[in-house]
Motif scaffolding. Sequence first.
Motif, PDB file in Angstrom:
ATOM      1  N   PHE A 187       0.882  -1.164   0.000  1.00  0.00           N
ATOM      2  CA  PHE A 187       0.000   0.000   0.000  1.00  0.00           C
ATOM      3  C   PHE A 187       0.919   1.214   0.000  1.00  0.00           C
ATOM      4  N   TYR A 188       0.742   2.127  -0.979  1.00  0.00           N
ATOM      5  CA  TYR A 188       1.758   3.155  -1.204  1.00  0.00           C
ATOM      6  C   TYR A 188       1.146   4.469  -1.662  1.00  0.00           C
ATOM      7  N   PHE A 189       1.468   5.548  -0.951  1.00  0.00           N
ATOM      8  CA  PHE A 189       1.160   6.891  -1.426  1.00  0.00           C
ATOM      9  C   PHE A 189       2.370   7.406  -2.205  1.00  0.00           C
ATOM     10  N   GLU A 190       2.189   7.629  -3.487  1.00  0.00           N
ATOM     11  CA  GLU A 190       3.315   8.005  -4.324  1.00  0.00           C
ATOM     12  C   GLU A 190       3.808   9.413  -3.997  1.00  0.00           C
ATOM     13  N   SER A 191       5.093   9.639  -4.298  1.00  0.00           N
ATOM     14  CA  SER A 191       5.680  10.954  -4.084  1.00  0.00           C
ATOM     15  C   SER A 191       4.985  11.992  -4.960  1.00  0.00           C
ATOM     16  N   TYR A 192       5.096  13.256  -4.581  1.00  0.00           N
ATOM     17  CA  TYR A 192       4.389  14.316  -5.287  1.00  0.00           C
ATOM     18  C   TYR A 192       5.344  15.474  -5.568  1.00  0.00           C
ATOM     19  N   ASP A 193       4.992  16.294  -6.520  1.00  0.00           N
ATOM     20  CA  ASP A 193       5.833  17.413  -6.959  1.00  0.00           C
ATOM     21  C   ASP A 193       5.540  18.648  -6.115  1.00  0.00           C
ATOM     22  N   LEU A 194       6.535  19.119  -5.380  1.00  0.00           N
ATOM     23  CA  LEU A 194       6.342  20.281  -4.510  1.00  0.00           C
ATOM     24  C   LEU A 194       6.178  21.582  -5.289  1.00  0.00           C
ATOM     25  N   ASN A 195       6.523  21.559  -6.572  1.00  0.00           N
ATOM     26  CA  ASN A 195       6.427  22.781  -7.378  1.00  0.00           C
ATOM     27  C   ASN A 195       5.025  23.020  -7.919  1.00  0.00           C
ATOM     28  N   ILE A 196       4.132  22.053  -7.733  1.00  0.00           N
ATOM     29  CA  ILE A 196       2.758  22.199  -8.216  1.00  0.00           C
ATOM     30  C   ILE A 196       1.896  22.735  -7.083  1.00  0.00           C
ATOM     31  N   PRO A 198      -2.218  23.822  -6.255  1.00  0.00           N
ATOM     32  CA  PRO A 198      -2.049  23.112  -4.980  1.00  0.00           C
ATOM     33  C   PRO A 198      -1.385  21.744  -5.174  1.00  0.00           C
ATOM     34  N   THR A 199      -0.772  21.267  -4.129  1.00  0.00           N
ATOM     35  CA  THR A 199      -0.053  19.997  -4.203  1.00  0.00           C
ATOM     36  C   THR A 199      -0.999  18.878  -4.625  1.00  0.00           C
ATOM     37  N   PRO A 200      -0.629  18.087  -5.630  1.00  0.00           N
ATOM     38  CA  PRO A 200      -1.501  16.972  -6.039  1.00  0.00           C
ATOM     39  C   PRO A 200      -1.532  15.889  -4.973  1.00  0.00           C
ATOM     40  N   ASN A 201      -2.672  15.309  -4.775  1.00  0.00           N
ATOM     41  CA  ASN A 201      -2.823  14.256  -3.763  1.00  0.00           C
ATOM     42  C   ASN A 201      -3.548  13.068  -4.379  1.00  0.00           C
TER      43      ASN A 201
END
Length: 496
Positions: A187-196, A198-201
Amino acid sequence: MKYTIIFFLIMLLACKKNIEQSSQNQNTIEESIRLSASIDTVSPIKADTLKVVLNILSKVPPQGLKYKLEVIKSDNNSLVHTIDTSSNQSQMDLVLRNLSIKSLYKVNLLVTSKSTPSNVLTKTFSITRGAVYKNYKLTSYTLSNYDNWYSSSQLYKADGSKYLSNPFIDEQSVQLDINSDGIEDVFYFESYDLNISPTPNPPPSIFLGNGESLIQNPYTGSSIINPHGTKLLVGDFNNDSLPDVFSNVAVDPPFGAFPFLNDNNHLILNSPNGFSKVIEFLDQGFWYTGCSGDIDNDGDLDIITFNFHNSANRVKSRIMWNDGNANFTIDFSGIGDIPTVYQSELFDINSDGFLDLVIAYVSNGNPRTNDFRVLWGNGKTFSLTNSTKIDISGEWYLMNIDFVDIDKDKIFEIVPSGNFIQNNINNYFISIFKSSDSGKSFSDKTSQYVENNITTTRFYHIRVQDIDKNGSVDIFSSERKDNLRWEWNGAKFIKK
């Protein structure tokens, strides 16, 4: 002459008797082997072993019988267990093993007379292994020492292509048997781009294991508010024998800006049909770390969750007491105002039957200091006034807290690990702190117990268990392809 004739007659009679006996043996045919087997071939078995009772209905040959039994997993014809034995008894009790995967199994039985090898009986049985039960009512720490040591090279996207990211060194992944088939999944929450902004979730990714690889499957459960987790806790929180996931949520900026009041935690409940329900805990904060276990010894899992920025946003950290049905009572006492907790675990360090709380936090003041300590459990609450401080470097950032009892004195050694920066290089370390006074104090014994404890190889999850099952405990990174491992040799952890 008289005696010679008598001797000749005796020898003649003896020879005739032997000939008659030999002729009689040749005319006697050994009874064909017949047996009945007491084996459950209908109901799904509930354990990874199964007892089989063989009753020989025919006469057991003088030299006994040989038994050869093979257990084969039907979907791939792999041999999972074999028995090769002999007996001259009319009943045999055999135990089939390694039925650890939910599947259809074929059991081939060959029985051979040791007196007459041509007297053979063969039988085939089919048995079904049902849902695999694992005890998920343990601490989140214990359940983070998983059954399998996976490599990210085993991950595949839903379309069959290789999965390129690396969840086994990211914080926001856990292993658990989601579908009760006996094989751990991810079960994994993938990494996200801090430059976007609002932050994608995105919702979590589910990787179902088949024993060799892990295939990405879509998350089809209930929707999750701002779903990106940081530290994930596995446990059976509603006592239905299925593993659930509690998600501590602390999303980095720009989604959450000072005073970091954008994130709330969730409990994602499993079911026979997958993750079907989400309980949202709407108190917003920056929930960076937490842990779970049966703190009050009432048979269910309680949760501790820490708001990292509680000094700024005034949202208290808390114990969440479980009623056994995933209904929680919030309690701030003892831990609510501890500032800036960034690592935590529950573990019974002194073996007194109560879970202790081990935390790393940055205390208020100037300069701010790295505070690492054990809050001793009593089954009710925790407090800094009943704790033992452990001196660690202010340069350290702890990423894991583990435990091992290398000298079997029932006072566990504490194994913090993490990183520090030196000459602009990230160094990753493991260390060992030992108590010689029943937990009143802990001393750094890293140089005595660990060989080459510093590496530049990035890790996040460190595990302490006998992963190769050779009787010696290992310290290793959860990412298998990095092959970062130390093994205990009786006196020291030796880097492999």
